[in-house]
Design a protein around this motif. Structure first.
Motif, PDB file in Angstrom:
ATOM      1  N   ASP A   2       0.824  -1.199   0.000  1.00  0.00           N
ATOM      2  CA  ASP A   2       0.000   0.000   0.000  1.00  0.00           C
ATOM      3  C   ASP A   2       0.862   1.254   0.000  1.00  0.00           C
ATOM      4  N   CYS A   3       0.310   2.305  -0.573  1.00  0.00           N
ATOM      5  CA  CYS A   3       0.973   3.600  -0.660  1.00  0.00           C
ATOM      6  C   CYS A   3       1.093   4.222   0.739  1.00  0.00           C
ATOM      7  N   ILE A   4       2.243   4.823   1.037  1.00  0.00           N
ATOM      8  CA  ILE A   4       2.424   5.471   2.337  1.00  0.00           C
ATOM      9  C   ILE A   4       1.709   6.813   2.404  1.00  0.00           C
ATOM     10  N   GLY A   5       1.255   7.317   1.255  1.00  0.00           N
ATOM     11  CA  GLY A   5       0.564   8.596   1.221  1.00  0.00           C
ATOM     12  C   GLY A   5      -0.935   8.479   1.400  1.00  0.00           C
ATOM     13  N   ARG A  14       3.302  -0.504 -11.513  1.00  0.00           N
ATOM     14  CA  ARG A  14       4.187   0.507 -10.917  1.00  0.00           C
ATOM     15  C   ARG A  14       5.248  -0.161 -10.054  1.00  0.00           C
ATOM     16  N   ARG A  15       4.852  -1.141  -9.259  1.00  0.00           N
ATOM     17  CA  ARG A  15       5.819  -1.836  -8.396  1.00  0.00           C
ATOM     18  C   ARG A  15       6.892  -2.525  -9.220  1.00  0.00           C
ATOM     19  N   LEU A  16       6.501  -3.077 -10.365  1.00  0.00           N
ATOM     20  CA  LEU A  16       7.470  -3.756 -11.221  1.00  0.00           C
ATOM     21  C   LEU A  16       8.378  -2.764 -11.937  1.00  0.00           C
ATOM     22  N   ALA A  17       7.816  -1.637 -12.354  1.00  0.00           N
ATOM     23  CA  ALA A  17       8.589  -0.637 -13.093  1.00  0.00           C
ATOM     24  C   ALA A  17       9.517   0.148 -12.184  1.00  0.00           C
ATOM     25  N   GLU A  18       9.104   0.383 -10.948  1.00  0.00           N
ATOM     26  CA  GLU A  18       9.869   1.210 -10.009  1.00  0.00           C
ATOM     27  C   GLU A  18      10.110   0.395  -8.745  1.00  0.00           C
ATOM     28  N   GLY A  20      11.008  -0.934  -5.299  1.00  0.00           N
ATOM     29  CA  GLY A  20      11.164  -0.287  -4.011  1.00  0.00           C
ATOM     30  C   GLY A  20      10.314   0.945  -3.813  1.00  0.00           C
ATOM     31  N   CYS A  21       9.383   1.218  -4.735  1.00  0.00           N
ATOM     32  CA  CYS A  21       8.549   2.415  -4.578  1.00  0.00           C
ATOM     33  C   CYS A  21       7.647   2.254  -3.354  1.00  0.00           C
TER      34      CYS A  21
END
Length: 40
Positions: A2-5, A14-18, A20-21
């Motif tokens: 989950d997003c921290i924001g 997004r997780r695969l592309a970036e 450690g996001c």
């Protein structure tokens, strides 16, 4: 993961592309905008 924001799930693409996001795209854009304003 989950997003921290906003606590919404971060899309798998997004997780695969970036690796450690910790934020979704929308929250990351907001975060970067704040950093840019504070850097002035």
């Amino acid at each position: 993961m989950d997003c921290i924001g906003c606590d919404e799930p971060i899309p798998e693409a997004r997780r695969l592309a970036e690796k450690g996001c910790s934020r979704c795209i929308e929250c990351q854009q907001i975060h970067e905008g704040r950093r840019a304003r504070n850097a002035r």
